[in-house]
Design a protein around this motif. Sequence first.
Motif, PDB file in Angstrom:
ATOM      1  N   SER A 297       0.700  -1.231   0.255  1.00 41.01           N
ATOM      2  CA  SER A 297       0.108   0.026   0.095  1.00 41.01           C
ATOM      3  C   SER A 297       0.919   1.284  -0.027  1.00 41.01           C
ATOM      4  CB  SER A 297      -1.082   0.017   1.194  1.00 41.01           C
ATOM      5  OG  SER A 297      -0.152  -0.307   2.484  1.00 41.01           O
ATOM      6  N   VAL A 298       2.223   1.337   0.169  1.00 38.46           N
ATOM      7  CA  VAL A 298       2.994   2.319   0.355  1.00 38.46           C
ATOM      8  C   VAL A 298       4.070   2.177  -0.909  1.00 38.46           C
ATOM      9  CG1 VAL A 298       4.655   3.765   1.712  1.00 38.46           C
ATOM     10  CG2 VAL A 298       2.655   2.413   2.864  1.00 38.46           C
ATOM     11  N   ALA A 299       4.375   3.227  -1.550  1.00 36.58           N
ATOM     12  CA  ALA A 299       5.467   3.270  -2.572  1.00 36.58           C
ATOM     13  C   ALA A 299       6.270   4.832  -2.418  1.00 36.58           C
ATOM     14  CB  ALA A 299       5.020   3.148  -4.173  1.00 36.58           C
ATOM     15  N   VAL A 300       7.517   4.796  -2.785  1.00 32.99           N
ATOM     16  CA  VAL A 300       7.938   5.966  -2.998  1.00 32.99           C
ATOM     17  C   VAL A 300       8.703   6.400  -4.406  1.00 32.99           C
ATOM     18  CG1 VAL A 300       8.485   5.987  -0.622  1.00 32.99           C
ATOM     19  CG2 VAL A 300      10.405   5.362  -2.172  1.00 32.99           C
ATOM     20  N   ASN A 301       8.959   7.477  -4.530  1.00 38.09           N
ATOM     21  CA  ASN A 301       9.662   7.695  -5.821  1.00 38.09           C
ATOM     22  C   ASN A 301      11.012   8.887  -5.395  1.00 38.09           C
ATOM     23  OD1 ASN A 301       7.924   6.704  -7.772  1.00 38.09           O
ATOM     24  ND2 ASN A 301       6.436   8.143  -7.710  1.00 38.09           N
ATOM     25  N   PRO A 302      11.872   8.835  -6.431  1.00 32.77           N
ATOM     26  CA  PRO A 302      13.079   9.654  -6.213  1.00 32.77           C
ATOM     27  C   PRO A 302      12.744  10.863  -6.530  1.00 32.77           C
ATOM     28  CG  PRO A 302      13.288   8.275  -8.313  1.00 32.77           C
ATOM     29  CD  PRO A 302      12.197   7.830  -7.420  1.00 32.77           C
ATOM     30  N   LEU A 303      13.621  11.839  -5.730  1.00 35.01           N
ATOM     31  CA  LEU A 303      13.480  13.149  -5.894  1.00 35.01           C
ATOM     32  C   LEU A 303      13.737  13.666  -7.233  1.00 35.01           C
ATOM     33  CD1 LEU A 303      13.065  15.939  -4.162  1.00 35.01           C
ATOM     34  CD2 LEU A 303      15.614  15.762  -4.153  1.00 35.01           C
ATOM     35  N   GLU A 304      12.812  14.528  -8.001  1.00 29.80           N
ATOM     36  CA  GLU A 304      12.925  14.766  -9.355  1.00 29.80           C
ATOM     37  C   GLU A 304      13.762  16.224  -9.082  1.00 29.80           C
ATOM     38  OE1 GLU A 304       9.187  15.129 -11.303  1.00 29.80           O
ATOM     39  OE2 GLU A 304       8.773  13.305 -10.980  1.00 29.80           O
ATOM     40  N   VAL A 305      14.900  16.268 -10.021  1.00 31.14           N
ATOM     41  CA  VAL A 305      15.614  17.766 -10.012  1.00 31.14           C
ATOM     42  C   VAL A 305      15.339  17.960 -11.455  1.00 31.14           C
ATOM     43  CG1 VAL A 305      17.716  18.745  -9.906  1.00 31.14           C
ATOM     44  CG2 VAL A 305      17.324  16.985  -8.455  1.00 31.14           C
ATOM     45  N   ALA A 306      14.539  19.101 -11.545  1.00 30.90           N
ATOM     46  CA  ALA A 306      14.208  19.597 -13.043  1.00 30.90           C
ATOM     47  C   ALA A 306      15.304  20.211 -13.488  1.00 30.90           C
ATOM     48  CB  ALA A 306      13.256  20.903 -12.910  1.00 30.90           C
ATOM     49  N   GLU A 307      15.474  20.120 -14.879  1.00 31.64           N
ATOM     50  CA  GLU A 307      16.531  20.505 -15.647  1.00 31.64           C
ATOM     51  C   GLU A 307      16.841  22.196 -15.579  1.00 31.64           C
ATOM     52  OE1 GLU A 307      16.914  20.076 -20.012  1.00 31.64           O
ATOM     53  OE2 GLU A 307      15.627  18.365 -19.669  1.00 31.64           O
ATOM     54  N   GLY A 308      18.034  22.310 -15.230  1.00 29.51           N
ATOM     55  CA  GLY A 308      18.432  23.741 -15.286  1.00 29.51           C
ATOM     56  C   GLY A 308      18.247  24.159 -13.694  1.00 29.51           C
ATOM     57  N   GLU A 309      17.540  23.448 -12.957  1.00 29.20           N
ATOM     58  CA  GLU A 309      17.122  23.912 -11.561  1.00 29.20           C
ATOM     59  C   GLU A 309      18.328  24.436 -10.803  1.00 29.20           C
ATOM     60  OE1 GLU A 309      14.976  22.509  -7.611  1.00 29.20           O
ATOM     61  OE2 GLU A 309      14.150  21.492  -9.447  1.00 29.20           O
ATOM     62  N   GLU A 310      19.443  23.826 -10.923  1.00 27.87           N
ATOM     63  CA  GLU A 310      20.571  24.163 -10.211  1.00 27.87           C
ATOM     64  C   GLU A 310      20.918  25.474 -10.180  1.00 27.87           C
ATOM     65  OE1 GLU A 310      20.799  21.067 -11.219  1.00 27.87           O
ATOM     66  OE2 GLU A 310      21.705  19.514  -9.769  1.00 27.87           O
ATOM     67  N   GLU A 311      21.212  25.934 -11.682  1.00 27.44           N
ATOM     68  CA  GLU A 311      21.340  27.057 -12.023  1.00 27.44           C
ATOM     69  C   GLU A 311      20.190  27.987 -11.562  1.00 27.44           C
ATOM     70  OE1 GLU A 311      23.374  24.824 -15.558  1.00 27.44           O
ATOM     71  OE2 GLU A 311      21.720  24.424 -13.964  1.00 27.44           O
TER      72      GLU A 311
END
Length: 495
Positions: free
Chosen positions: A159-173
């Motif tokens: 009943s439980v699941a997780v997904n990895p953190l999404e880092v949007a493109e260009g987000e760092e900059e």
Amino acid sequence: MMEGTQSAVQPKKATRKMSEGMGPELSKLANNLVTKFHVLMRISQIYDSKNVALHQFIQESLQTINTLIESEGGLSLKIVKDDFFLNEQRLRYSVEGFTSFKYLLTQWKKRLIGEVIFKSPVDERILKEFIYILIHLDEGREENAALFNEQLASRNIASVAVNPLEVAEGEEEAFTLQREDQREVGKKVFFETIGTIKEVITQIKSKQYADVRKLKRLAQKAVHLVIEDESILLGMTTIKNYDEYTFNHSVNVSIYSLAIGKRLGFSKKPLTELGITALLHDIGKSKIPREVLNKPASLDEEEWGMMKRHPLMGVEIVLNLKQLGEINPRMVIGIFDHHLKSDLSGYPKLFQKKEMSLFGRIIQIADSYDAMTTPRIYKKIPYTPEQALALLLRERTVHYDPILLKIFIGLVGIYPIGSLVLLNTREMGIVYKPDHDPKWLERPTVILVARGEKGDVKKEVVDLKETDGVGHYKRSIVKTLDPYQYHIDIAKYFL
Ligand SMILES: [Fe+2]
Ligand SMILES: [Fe+2]
């Protein structure tokens, strides 16, 4: 901000679009959920899974979680950039919820977990397993989400699941905007002060007296920050989206007043006094019934009479404070004066002519400006900063102190912090920091805003004084825009 027409609870699959609005009921539950996860993570790091305190708290948390799952048909809590989305609706955290919100965001990000999904109601065993797997994940390991799901499967938890953190493109900059320590301190002082004002008002409502020492300590911190870099706290005044207007308003008025006081050359002591006075300026309103304060229609004569008594009631409350030693006549008169107006046409009505006090004159300008630029129940679309300044200017000789008003305009700039502006490059920007030198009033630092699929995103911070090398400015302001028309949540850029 204002999204009044959204229904409170939306069936999960009805919309796949990220939505900005969340009804008050759901918002409350969502904040509650974040707090529960926060506390669960904290106590599971201290206690083993058989502890009694943990057992109790798990029970309470199950209630919140399962209520949400049942009413929503499932629960997904997801991080998108620096925000949480509950079933695809952005969560606006409450003042009390700020710490939990921050904690969860950091802890999940560290472990690279970006989304948690509860498909059906869970029990104590499942929730415990979930929390203990979560806290034992190594920080920064890319496979965390996959490992997490494997561990859940090995314990027969479907009943439980997780997904990895999404880092949007260009987000760092895009997010290189330095979140310096000062800014963090600013945020803390801001939210703590709102919380403390709330405490003071609650105390006054129930016991007729309140502890103002804490308020004084916070005012001192705010004074310190304003002296160092006033733009940090001024940026915070764009945060206008709390249900509880009075607390937020008191803090904003205090920030503006301190910035004016600083320009007037006040030293720390009178600045602190001014800060406290501004924080308490509407304290008299704590004696006015909520229905009157939040009435969407215009007030009748009796209600107006009540409203007009709030400066006087404020004086009474302040004089009854336990720590009267912290209060001096200057502060009391400041509260009494703040709606008087220069031609004494305001209230309370006086029997004898007098000059408005300096504290009163400062607070009056700060108060009017903040009230005009904040959405209220009876005026859902507020004035833009530009419109508000124009209105203040129109009444400058009869109602306001023209010299202080000039200082105030110099302070917030022709383009006050938080204004949405159109640039000659067709880009949109949010005024981030006015230049200290008055000759550069038209060239503040702005955050460029790009319209992406998921709404507006911050691009970069640019200084409008920048030239292209041959003497032409790279960007100039063409005009200001109304953020409400573009559905841009200005406050987001200052957090
Ligand atoms: Fe007031
Ligand atoms: Fe006010």
